[in-house]
Write an enzyme that holds these catalytic residues in place. Structure first.
Site, PDB file in Angstrom:
ATOM      1  N   HIS A  50       0.757  -1.347  -0.104  1.00  0.00           N
ATOM      2  CA  HIS A  50      -0.395   0.033   0.332  1.00  0.00           C
ATOM      3  C   HIS A  50       1.082   1.055   0.351  1.00  0.00           C
ATOM      4  O   HIS A  50       2.166   1.497   0.969  1.00  0.00           O
ATOM      5  CB  HIS A  50      -0.371  -0.154   1.280  1.00  0.00           C
ATOM      6  CG  HIS A  50      -2.046   1.695   1.022  1.00  0.00           C
ATOM      7  ND1 HIS A  50      -3.240   1.344   0.564  1.00  0.00           N
ATOM      8  CD2 HIS A  50      -1.626   2.115   2.026  1.00  0.00           C
ATOM      9  CE1 HIS A  50      -3.711   2.390   0.754  1.00  0.00           C
ATOM     10  NE2 HIS A  50      -2.563   3.439   1.181  1.00  0.00           N
ATOM     11  N   CYS A  51       0.684   2.087  -0.859  1.00  0.00           N
ATOM     12  CA  CYS A  51       1.786   3.417  -1.073  1.00  0.00           C
ATOM     13  C   CYS A  51       0.943   4.371  -0.087  1.00  0.00           C
ATOM     14  O   CYS A  51      -0.026   4.375  -0.789  1.00  0.00           O
ATOM     15  CB  CYS A  51       2.015   3.477  -2.596  1.00  0.00           C
ATOM     16  SG  CYS A  51       3.231   4.698  -3.129  1.00  0.00           S
ATOM     17  N   VAL A  52       1.244   5.302   0.161  1.00  0.00           N
ATOM     18  CA  VAL A  52       0.185   6.424   1.151  1.00  0.00           C
ATOM     19  C   VAL A  52       0.885   7.249   0.055  1.00  0.00           C
ATOM     20  O   VAL A  52      -0.307   8.240   0.182  1.00  0.00           O
ATOM     21  CB  VAL A  52       0.963   6.860   2.760  1.00  0.00           C
ATOM     22  CG1 VAL A  52       0.344   6.012   3.099  1.00  0.00           C
ATOM     23  CG2 VAL A  52       2.348   7.127   2.300  1.00  0.00           C
TER      24      VAL A  52
END
Ligand SMILES: *[C@@H]1O[C@H](CO)[C@@H](O)[C@H](O)[C@H]1NC(C)=O
Ligand SMILES: [Zn+2]
Ligand SMILES: [Zn+2]
Length: 348
Positions: free
Chosen positions: A180-182
């Protein structure tokens, strides 16, 4: 402002950036999160309860819930760098006859990067849904090492397709889950890994190109100032040549914002280039970062089919067959850019 104050501010800003950028992966096992967790443990007894609760809440909102904070931060940093580049570096470069073509490259890269950034944010990474799960189950075979048939996600209540993982931030299972890439506030999965890779390369190119143009400008500024052949009288009344420290100090004082920016860009470039290389490597060997971590023994779903990220196995599972599924570098890369579609496999 004297040189030392300026330098202290510079170091603080660079360190803050390092901390922010390191934290962005949002993973549990990064060296940075281990360090930050131990710092929290040490500092905790000395901070009031409300402050602890507030920072926990902030961290939770920032890293464990979907939010656009990092997208805004990203845009803010970009606007700052481009504004600085346009208002100070650009004019100086024009004066010293850098061609308009090479000065327009950063803007072209910005346009391309924005397009891929948008696709990363907007595209469905390949969420596992009730409607699609039946066909999604057939995209990849279960390897019976990391992924076992018949395991359901306890939250989504759906059978997990091979290579999928539950994203706790988005609260859904994602096909060929990478992480998951913020920074894009989205998972990176089967359908958007390609955009993510292109996006990373564009950001590297942007940072590298602006850094080179800026460096070139500073070198010209130093040559023009004649500082290299200058000298000063020291406290004993002797004539001393101005050394490199003198030149650096001069640059700091004459172009403080530009030097700030250059330091930031060089840092971003090396960090992201390393990250982009790692992701290219994974793409070439047909692995996701999730699988890479797992096969390195961080999590083993063999002994705990529903194991979460935090579960550590001992002894670590066998590493020898890590690239077992690679069908050759080009075909692996092909699969990133033309992900296997659930529909194609319907009638097998
Ligand atoms: C990638 O690995 C999966 C299994 O994890 C396999 O089913 C797939 O065919 C592989 N693709 C390529 C191009 O090697
Ligand atoms: Zn799930
Ligand atoms: Zn997610």
């Amino acid at each position: 402002m004297d040189f030392l104050t300026l330098f202290a501010i510079y170091v603080v800003v660079v360190l803050t950036c390092i901390v922010l950028v390191c934290k962005y992966s949002g993973r549990q096992q990064t060296p940075f999160s281990i360090i930050s967790n131990s710092i929290v443990k040490v500092v905790a007894p000395f901070t009031p309860k409300w402050l602890q609760r507030f920072s926990q809440w902030t961290m939770h909102r920032l890293f464990h819930q979907r939010n656009n904070m990092f997208i805004y931060l990203h845009i803010l940093l970009e606007v700052a760098v481009y504004a600085e580049f346009t208002y100070e570096v650009f004019a100086f470069c024009r004066e010293m006859d850098t061609t308009l073509t090479s000065l327009s490259v950063p803007y072209i890269l910005l346009a391309i990067k924005t397009y891929f950034f948008y696709l990363c944010i907007k595209r469905d990474p390949g969420a596992v849904t009730k409607k699609k799960v039946a066909v999604q189950l057939h995209v990849y075979p279960y390897d019976r090492r990391l992924f076992h048939p018949g395991v359901s996600c306890p939250t989504c209540q759906l059978v997990k397709p091979a290579r999928s993982k539950h994203c706790r931030v988005c609260n859904r299972c994602v096909q060929r889950f990478d992480h998951h890439c913020v920074w894009v506030n989205n998972c990176i999965g089967a359908q958007n890994t390609r955009y993510f890779l292109l996006y990373l390369f564009c950001v590297c190119a942007m940072a590298g190109d602006i850094a080179i143009l800026t460096g070139d400008m500073l070198i010209h500024a130093v040559l023009r100032s004649g500082l290299l052949s200058a000298s000063y009288i020291d406290e004993y009344g002797q004539q001393q040549p101005a050394g490199p420290l003198f030149v650096v100090q001069h640059l700091f004082l004459t172009f403080p914002r530009i030097v700030f920016m250059l330091g930031f860009l060089v840092f971003v470039f090396f960090l992201l280039a390393g990250y982009a290389l790692f992701h290219s490597f994974l793409a070439l060997v047909n692995q996701t970062s999730n699988e890479w971590y797992k096969s390195r023994g961080y999590v083993c779903q063999h002994c705990h089919p529903t194991a979460t990220e935090d579960h550590l196995c001992s002894p670590a599972p066998d590493h020898s067959k890590r690239y077992f599924y690679s069908k050759g570098l080009l075909r692996n890369l092909g699969e990133i850019f033309f992900p296997l579609q659930p529909v194609q496999k319907k009638d097998n």
